[in-house]
Design a protein around this motif. Structure first.
Motif, PDB file in Angstrom:
ATOM      1  N   ARG A  39     -14.705  22.155  -2.283  1.00 35.80           N
ATOM      2  CA  ARG A  39     -15.722  21.803  -3.278  1.00 35.80           C
ATOM      3  C   ARG A  39     -15.023  21.371  -4.563  1.00 35.80           C
ATOM      4  NH1 ARG A  39     -19.763  26.533  -4.769  1.00 35.80           N
ATOM      5  NH2 ARG A  39     -21.250  25.459  -3.417  1.00 35.80           N
ATOM      6  N   GLU A 204     -18.149  18.906  -0.781  1.00 39.55           N
ATOM      7  CA  GLU A 204     -19.224  19.101  -1.749  1.00 39.55           C
ATOM      8  C   GLU A 204     -18.706  18.843  -3.153  1.00 39.55           C
ATOM      9  OE1 GLU A 204     -21.164  23.195  -3.010  1.00 39.55           O
ATOM     10  OE2 GLU A 204     -21.818  22.596  -1.009  1.00 39.55           O
ATOM     11  N   LYS A 248     -25.704  18.567  -7.386  1.00 36.67           N
ATOM     12  CA  LYS A 248     -24.789  18.957  -6.329  1.00 36.67           C
ATOM     13  C   LYS A 248     -25.003  18.051  -5.131  1.00 36.67           C
ATOM     14  CE  LYS A 248     -25.159  22.940  -3.909  1.00 36.67           C
ATOM     15  NZ  LYS A 248     -25.058  22.697  -2.438  1.00 36.67           N
ATOM     16  N   SER A 250     -23.427  16.970  -1.122  1.00 40.90           N
ATOM     17  CA  SER A 250     -22.576  17.373  -0.012  1.00 40.90           C
ATOM     18  C   SER A 250     -22.409  16.188   0.941  1.00 40.90           C
ATOM     19  CB  SER A 250     -23.153  18.578   0.730  1.00 40.90           C
ATOM     20  OG  SER A 250     -24.459  18.292   1.212  1.00 40.90           O
TER      21      SER A 250
END
Length: 253
Positions: A39, A204, A248, A250
């Motif tokens: 991430r 992500e 966010k 992904s």
């Protein structure tokens, strides 16, 4: 931990009240910690700059800091380029007592490990970021780094070789996972993030859009000399705090 006024915009319906800490943790926590995941977190001005006057700090705010802290709370290891750590004035990766208690209650190590990436090993082994770390840090470097610097750093950190002249992000991720550090969180800078993206390792990314214009002089959040095909992402959520957007994404499966 002070919580800024952060509200959910997407997925809808938009929230009419600020999100609580547990709500934010639920939005950011990995679904399965046993699965290795890479991430990243970054902040950008509206016109695409990752810095103001050479630093990213001028783009952030209270809400961005909340997300920054929560991503560290949820990680096994925080990976950052040594130059970025130096430029941004990083200190040792020490979490507050209440966060340490939360991690222990959730069967996590008290503190995440800090992994500094440096091909040249231009690091001071007496720097507080290393010597005052609550967990022995990792220094990721190359075969061509100076032996003398390696020997000095090995007294205060685990020095791991991941590449010949340039740190290979694939080897970096493999080395961390082999140590049981599956939730890998990188805070940049742009070259490190660009290398991770080029290697198709990023699962992500959290991106904060700061409500301002920098004018085009600053760098992007990711930098790599290679020309890459566009990587499609899925939008997981969008949060709003004042005029700041926090998103966010992904990778699409």
């Amino acid at each position: 931990m002070t919580i800024a006024d952060i509200r959910l915009l997407h997925p809808g319906p938009a929230s009419s009240r600020p999100l609580a800490l547990d709500d934010l943790i639920d939005l950011l926590a990995p679904a399965d910690r046993s699965i290795a995941r890479v991430r990243a977190n970054a902040v950008s001005s509206v016109d695409g700059s990752a810095t103001v006057d050479g630093l990213s700090g001028g783009l952030g705010g209270p809400a961005d800091l909340v997300v920054f802290d929560l991503l560290r709370r949820l990680s096994d290891v925080v990976v950052v380029g040594a130059g970025t750590a130096r430029d941004e004035g990083y200190g040792p990766l020490v979490l507050s007592d209440d966060v340490v208690s939360w991690r222990e209650e959730h069967d996590l190590a008290p503190h995440p490990v800090l992994a500094l990436v440096s091909a040249s090993l231009r690091l001071d082994p007496s720097d507080p970021i290393v010597v005052d770390a609550p967990v022995r840090p990792i220094v990721v470097t190359t075969e061509s780094s100076p032996r003398e610097a390696r020997v000095r750093l090995e007294e205060v950190a685990d020095v791991v070789t991941c590449g010949v002249d340039r740190v290979d992000p694939r080897l970096l991720v493999s080395a961390l996972v082999a140590r049981g550090l599956r939730q890998i969180h990188t805070e940049g800078g742009p070259s490190l993030l660009g290398d991770v993206i080029a290697a198709d390792l990023l699962d992500e990314i959290c991106v904060t859009v700061s409500p301002g214009l920098e004018g085009g002089g600053g760098p992007r959040i990711a930098s790599n000399p290679e020309s890459l095909d566009l990587r499609a992402l899925h939008l997981d959520h969008v949060l709003l705090s004042g005029d700041m957007l926090l998103s966010k994404y992904s990778r699409r499966r």
